[in-house]
Design a protein around this motif. Structure first.
Motif, mmCIF file in Angstrom:
data_model
loop_
_atom_site.group_PDB
_atom_site.id
_atom_site.type_symbol
_atom_site.label_atom_id
_atom_site.label_comp_id
_atom_site.label_asym_id
_atom_site.label_seq_id
_atom_site.Cartn_x
_atom_site.Cartn_y
_atom_site.Cartn_z
ATOM 1 N N ASP A 74 0.831 -1.210 0.000
ATOM 2 C CA ASP A 74 0.000 0.000 0.000
ATOM 3 C C ASP A 74 0.864 1.258 0.000
ATOM 4 N N LYS A 75 1.921 1.276 0.806
ATOM 5 C CA LYS A 75 2.812 2.439 0.862
ATOM 6 C C LYS A 75 3.510 2.662 -0.476
ATOM 7 N N THR A 76 3.850 1.570 -1.128
ATOM 8 C CA THR A 76 4.497 1.659 -2.445
ATOM 9 C C THR A 76 3.577 2.327 -3.457
ATOM 10 N N ILE A 77 2.332 1.889 -3.497
ATOM 11 C CA ILE A 77 1.380 2.453 -4.454
ATOM 12 C C ILE A 77 1.039 3.901 -4.095
ATOM 13 N N GLN A 78 0.913 4.189 -2.809
ATOM 14 C CA GLN A 78 0.644 5.571 -2.387
ATOM 15 C C GLN A 78 1.762 6.509 -2.817
ATOM 16 N N LYS A 79 3.008 6.017 -2.732
ATOM 17 C CA LYS A 79 4.168 6.840 -3.072
ATOM 18 C C LYS A 79 4.354 6.980 -4.578
ATOM 19 N N PHE A 80 4.259 5.889 -5.315
ATOM 20 C CA PHE A 80 4.625 5.907 -6.733
ATOM 21 C C PHE A 80 3.451 5.716 -7.688
ATOM 22 N N GLU A 81 2.304 5.306 -7.169
ATOM 23 C CA GLU A 81 1.076 5.115 -7.953
ATOM 24 C C GLU A 81 1.178 4.008 -8.986
ATOM 25 N N LYS A 82 2.175 3.152 -8.857
ATOM 26 C CA LYS A 82 2.285 2.001 -9.760
ATOM 27 C C LYS A 82 3.319 1.034 -9.217
ATOM 28 N N HIS A 128 -1.659 -4.500 -9.569
ATOM 29 C CA HIS A 128 -0.831 -3.377 -10.020
ATOM 30 C C HIS A 128 0.111 -3.801 -11.155
ATOM 31 N N LYS A 131 -1.568 -3.895 -14.568
ATOM 32 C CA LYS A 131 -1.691 -2.568 -15.193
ATOM 33 C C LYS A 131 -0.424 -2.162 -15.937
ATOM 34 N N THR A 132 0.731 -2.567 -15.419
ATOM 35 C CA THR A 132 2.000 -2.180 -16.041
ATOM 36 C C THR A 132 2.600 -3.289 -16.900
#
Length: 250
Positions: A74-82, A128, A131-132
Motif C-alpha cells: 500500500d505504501k508503495t502504491i501511495q508513493k509511486f502510484e504504480k 498493479h 496494469k503495467t
C-alpha cells in the motif's frame, strides 16, 4: 539495460542478494522500494542506492506478517502510484530434522517467510503488475531440487514450493502480460547462515563447486535485472540456476 522510472519492490533488501539487487536497479534509474526487518542495514543500503540517483523508499516490515506485507505494498502504491517489478527475495534458514525433533518448528518459521510471504506479496501486487504488464522474480535456491542436508530440509521444502508456485503463477498471469520467473542460486556469500541460529553446522567454508568459486550477490542481481527487462520478454515460468556448477557434482 535501463529501468528508468520503473518501480521495483524488493523484499529482504537489507543485505546479500536483496541489497545488491536494489543497488543495481538504482544504477539503472529505477525507483526502488527496500523492504526488510533490519532498519539499520536498510538505511545503509538506501544511502548507497541514493548515491546513484533516486532516493529509495525504505519500509520496515516483516513480510511474514500479513498486515505488514499489505502495508508495504500500500505504501508503495501511495508513493509511486504504480508497481512494475516484484522481487520476492526475503528468505531465512532454520535448522531442524526428524531426529532432533525440531523439524516442525523450523518448517513453520521457514515456510512463513520463504513461501507464504512470497505468495501473499504476489497476490497483493498482481492487480498493479497487470496494469503495467510487469514482472516477478522469485529468489529460490538449488536446495529446492537438491537435499543439501537433513538439517535444512524445511528450507529445501520451502524453495521447492516456491519453484512450483513460480510455474503456477506464470501460467495464470501469462495472458495478462505479467511474467514470473525464479532464480536458484548455489552457494553465495550472504549472511543467511549467520542468521540461522547460534550454531552454524553449514556454511560456505567447506562447500566445493566445479568452478572452484562461490558467487557474490551481485551475480544473482544481474540475473534479476535480466529477467525483469525487455531482453527476457519471452521468458516466463523458468528457473535459472546460477551455482558455479554445484549441481553437476552433487
Amino acid at each position: 539495460m535501463s529501468f528508468k522510472n520503473k518501480v521495483v519492490f524488493i523484499s529482504g533488501a537489507s543485505s546479500g542478494i536483496g541489497a545488491a539487487t536494489a543497488k543495481e536497479f538504482s544504477k539503472e534509474g529505477a525507483y526502488v522500494v527496500i523492504v526488510d526487518r533490519n532498519e539499520t542495514k536498510m538505511e545503509k543500503v538506501a544511502a548507497e542506492c541514493e548515491s546513484y540517483g533516486k532516493k529509495p523508499l525504505v519500509i520496515k516490515a516483516d513480510v511474514s506478517e500479513d498486515d505488514e506485507a499489505k502495508a508495504a505494498i500500500d505504501k508503495t502504491i501511495q508513493k509511486f502510484e504504480k508497481l512494475d517489478i516484484l522481487v520476492n527475495n526475503a528468505g531465512i534458514l532454520r535448522y531442524g530434522n526428524l531426529i532432533d525433533g525440531r523439524i516442525l518448528e523450523a518448517y513453520d518459521e521457514v515456510m512463513a517467510t520463504n513461501l507464504r510471504a512470497a505468495i501473499h506479496l504476489t497476490s497483493l501486487a498482481v492487480p498493479h503488475l497487470i496494469k503495467t504488464k510487469g514482472s516477478i522474480v522469485n529468489i529460490s535456491s538449488i536446495a529446492g531440487s537438491h537435499v543439501v542436508s537433513p538439517l535444512v530440509v524445511a528450507y529445501s521444502v520451502s524453495k521447492a514450493g516456491l519453484n512450483h508456485f513460480t510455474r503456477g503463477a506464470a501460467l495464470e498471469l501469462a495472458s495478462y502480460g505479467v511474467r514470473v520467473n525464479a532464480i536458484s542460486p548455489g552457494p553465495v556469500y550472504t549472511d543467511i547462515y549467520e542468521n540461522a541460529g547460534p550454531v552454524h553446522p553449514i556454511d560456505n567454508s567447506n562447500i566445493e563447486t566445479p568452478l572452484g568459486t562461490i558467487s557474490d550477490p551481485i551475480e544473482i542481481a544481474h540475473l534479476v535485472l535480466f529477467l525483469s527487462g525487455d531482453k527476457a520478454k519471452a521468458i516466463t515460468g523458468s528457473n535459472y540456476v546460477s551455482d558455479n556448477g554445484y549441481l553437476l557434482s552433487h
